[in-house]
Scaffold this motif. Structure first.
Motif, PDB file in Angstrom:
ATOM      1  N   PRO A 130       0.840  -1.206   0.000  1.00 49.49           N
ATOM      2  CA  PRO A 130       0.000   0.000   0.000  1.00 49.49           C
ATOM      3  C   PRO A 130       0.871   1.249   0.000  1.00 49.49           C
ATOM      4  O   PRO A 130       2.044   1.208   0.348  1.00 49.49           O
ATOM      5  N   THR A 131       0.251   2.350  -0.366  1.00 46.23           N
ATOM      6  CA  THR A 131       0.979   3.617  -0.347  1.00 46.23           C
ATOM      7  C   THR A 131       1.288   4.044   1.072  1.00 46.23           C
ATOM      8  O   THR A 131       2.327   4.652   1.331  1.00 46.23           O
ATOM      9  N   ALA A 132       0.421   3.708   1.973  1.00 47.15           N
ATOM     10  CA  ALA A 132       0.610   4.110   3.370  1.00 47.15           C
ATOM     11  C   ALA A 132       1.871   3.466   3.934  1.00 47.15           C
ATOM     12  O   ALA A 132       2.194   2.324   3.615  1.00 47.15           O
ATOM     13  N   PRO A 133       2.584   4.184   4.776  1.00 46.94           N
ATOM     14  CA  PRO A 133       3.817   3.645   5.352  1.00 46.94           C
ATOM     15  C   PRO A 133       3.533   2.558   6.380  1.00 46.94           C
ATOM     16  O   PRO A 133       2.414   2.453   6.891  1.00 46.94           O
ATOM     17  N   PRO A 134       4.542   1.763   6.719  1.00 47.89           N
ATOM     18  CA  PRO A 134       4.339   0.692   7.709  1.00 47.89           C
ATOM     19  C   PRO A 134       3.779   1.197   9.036  1.00 47.89           C
ATOM     20  O   PRO A 134       2.961   0.519   9.666  1.00 47.89           O
ATOM     21  N   ALA A 135       4.215   2.391   9.432  1.00 49.23           N
ATOM     22  CA  ALA A 135       3.717   2.910  10.719  1.00 49.23           C
ATOM     23  C   ALA A 135       2.201   3.088  10.674  1.00 49.23           C
ATOM     24  O   ALA A 135       1.506   2.829  11.673  1.00 49.23           O
ATOM     25  N   ALA A 136       1.668   3.523   9.535  1.00 47.31           N
ATOM     26  CA  ALA A 136       0.219   3.707   9.419  1.00 47.31           C
ATOM     27  C   ALA A 136      -0.499   2.366   9.452  1.00 47.31           C
ATOM     28  O   ALA A 136      -1.588   2.232  10.021  1.00 47.31           O
ATOM     29  N   VAL A 137       0.116   1.370   8.826  1.00 47.50           N
ATOM     30  CA  VAL A 137      -0.468   0.017   8.865  1.00 47.50           C
ATOM     31  C   VAL A 137      -0.474  -0.499  10.300  1.00 47.50           C
ATOM     32  O   VAL A 137      -1.459  -1.082  10.774  1.00 47.50           O
ATOM     33  N   LEU A 138       0.635  -0.235  11.000  1.00 47.33           N
ATOM     34  CA  LEU A 138       0.725  -0.692  12.386  1.00 47.33           C
ATOM     35  C   LEU A 138      -0.293   0.027  13.266  1.00 47.33           C
ATOM     36  O   LEU A 138      -0.923  -0.593  14.140  1.00 47.33           O
ATOM     37  N   MET A 139      -0.476   1.303  13.027  1.00 48.82           N
ATOM     38  CA  MET A 139      -1.449   2.043  13.826  1.00 48.82           C
ATOM     39  C   MET A 139      -2.865   1.529  13.557  1.00 48.82           C
ATOM     40  O   MET A 139      -3.680   1.405  14.487  1.00 48.82           O
ATOM     41  N   ALA A 140      -3.141   1.212  12.314  1.00 53.43           N
ATOM     42  CA  ALA A 140      -4.451   0.647  11.992  1.00 53.43           C
ATOM     43  C   ALA A 140      -4.644  -0.698  12.689  1.00 53.43           C
ATOM     44  O   ALA A 140      -5.717  -0.988  13.245  1.00 53.43           O
ATOM     45  N   LEU A 141      -3.586  -1.506  12.658  1.00 52.14           N
ATOM     46  CA  LEU A 141      -3.675  -2.808  13.342  1.00 52.14           C
ATOM     47  C   LEU A 141      -3.957  -2.611  14.829  1.00 52.14           C
ATOM     48  O   LEU A 141      -4.809  -3.301  15.416  1.00 52.14           O
TER      49      LEU A 141
END
Lengths: 306, 170
Positions: A130-141
């Motif tokens: 995804p375009t979103a960075p890993p930190a954003a994925v982690l925050m979503a998780l």
């Protein structure tokens, strides 16, 4: 002939009107200085380029391997991390893993893995991170997880997906959760079981294809879920039965769980959650970066590192 | 000339050699403006590598190599052909009734009609009195090629100068 030739030519030079020398020497010195500087810059650039190529080579050599054996995209060595999102530091999440008894073990390279959004489907289209960075994925998780302390945050953007990691303690000790997110073609079908991988179900829920799997001999992907959503987002949730080795801080004194920290049904709900919206994640990327300012890197995602 | 690697040493060397360097450049290109440029480029390259240059056994030979190669590169890059003027560069030079100055100007004109490499060989070989081996090293060619081209160049000069060559080589 030489003496005669020379004397004749020199006589002519004495008789012809030659222009004045002027500032020729000073101009030569000025140009020489410039030339020397240019050569120094060129040498410096060449040195930096050589170091860069060397670093790139080392980085590629140490980067993770995807399930199909091709190299991953991240893998920069960095100092160890400490616990807590605000104090995390870049860290190459090492495999071996720590089992429930606290012993460290190395998973053999032929350990079965569930490919993360495998290619080779009928449409033959590979997924994209995804375009979103890993930190954003982690925050979503983090927003989808049950209550409990969390540590061991990590994340990397791989070639075909972004993978993140968190350890969650729901009271019985920390358990490892790893989630992969990718943009995937809407055409999808159930994975065929690879040797050692049991695809236990493949169903349609809320318009998404949901498949669950178990891998007896892979403690990082002990159980998991692949969710192919109708919006083109694919989520893989892996429930570990061991912990990735690493300096995750004092909280690691309380390790291991008797059972996986998430139930498969809970993992399915995480995969189906509306939090995996790329636009929202991009909008919250800055906040995520503040929350995880130096997110440690994962060198592998499925437990079998390079 | 052996000297240290300081800027002062370079300046001293350059001031002592600049006239001679420019004369060589003029013999090579027969254009005072280009000769000025060739000399300046040669000196600037010497300056940029001066610390290395001063360690060479013969700084003059090093300078000659730089200049000749810059000249030949210039010729290759420009693919230029010199336009030799039909008129003498200096009218006063041909006033001498003895025929001497007229011959010398004719010699210089004849030299200008040689090809760039042949001209470089003649200049290095007969004006600067370098050996065949040295000229070969300066130009990056074999000694046999220097000998061959020297002979051809002299034959061409003879053809251009006619009977005057006897005076020249006599």
């Amino acid at each position: 002939m030489g003496d005669r030739f020379r004397s004749m030519i020199e006589s002519e030079f004495a008789e012809v009107d030659s222009p004045p020398i002027g500032d020729l020497v000073d101009n030569a010195i000025r140009d020489g200085r410039r030339l020397r500087r240019t050569r120094m810059v060129q040498r410096s650039v060449a040195c930096f380029a050589a170091v860069g190529v060397l670093a790139l080579g080392v980085g590629m050599a140490t980067s993770s391997l995807r399930p199909d054996g091709s190299p991953g995209s991240d893998g920069v060595a960095a100092p160890p991390a400490t616990a807590g999102p605000a104090t995390t530091a870049p860290y190459v999440s090492a495999e071996p893993t720590v089992d429930r008894s606290g012993r460290r073990s190395q998973m053999p390279p032929d350990t079965p893995t569930m490919a993360v959004f495998p290619a080779g489907r009928p449409d033959g289209v590979e997924s994209q991170p995804p375009t979103a960075p890993p930190a954003a994925v982690l925050m979503a998780l983090g927003s989808t997880l049950p209550n409990g302390p969390t540590i061991a945050f990590a994340g990397s953007r791989f070639d075909t997906f972004t993978g993140v990691q968190v350890f969650l303690d729901r009271g019985a000790g920390f358990g490892m959760i790893r989630v992969a997110m990718a943009r995937y073609d809407n055409k999808r079908s159930c994975s065929r079981s690879a040797p050692g991988v049991a695809v236990s179900s493949c169903t349609d829920e809320k318009g998404a294809l949901v498949e669950t799997f178990e891998i007896e001999s892979n403690c990082v992907q002990r159980r998991g879920v692949n969710v192919y959503r109708s919006d083109g987002i694919a989520i893989q949730v892996n429930i570990g039965s061991c912990l990735a080795d690493g300096d995750w801080g004092a909280a690691m004194a309380k390790i291991a769980v008797d059972e996986e920290v998430l139930a498969v049904a809970e993992a399915v709900q995480i995969g189906l959650s509306p939090v995996w919206d790329e636009r929202t994640m991009i909008e919250t990327a800055a906040k995520a970066k503040d929350l995880y300012p130096a997110l440690p890197l994962l060198t592998s995602f499925d437990g079998v590192g390079p | 000339m052996k000297s240290g690697g300081t800027e002062l040493d370079f300046e001293e060397y350059a001031q002592a050699r600049v006239v001679r360097l420019r004369q060589r450049a003029y013999l090579l290109c027969r254009d005072w403006h280009l000769a000025q440029d060739l000399t300046q480029i040669t000196l600037s390259r010497l300056y940029a590598s001066w610390r290395k240059v001063v360690k060479a056994d013969n700084i003059d030979a090093y300078a000659a190599k730089v200049m000749v190669r810059v000249f030949l590169d210039h010729k290759r890059l420009k693919s230029s052909h010199e336009v030799v003027s039909d008129t003498m560069p200096s009218a006063s030079a041909v006033v001498d009734g003895s025929g001497g100055p007229e011959l010398r100007l004719t010699l210089m004109e004849a030299l200008g009609r040689l090809g760039p490499r042949a001209r470089a060989i003649v200049v290095l070989r007969y004006w600067e009195d370098h050996s065949v081996d040295t000229v070969a090293e300066l130009l990056g060619v074999t000694p046999s090629l220097v000998k061959t081209q020297s002979m051809r160049a002299l034959a061409e000069l003879r053809a251009l100068l006619g009977t005057d060559l006897a005076t020249l080589v006599g």
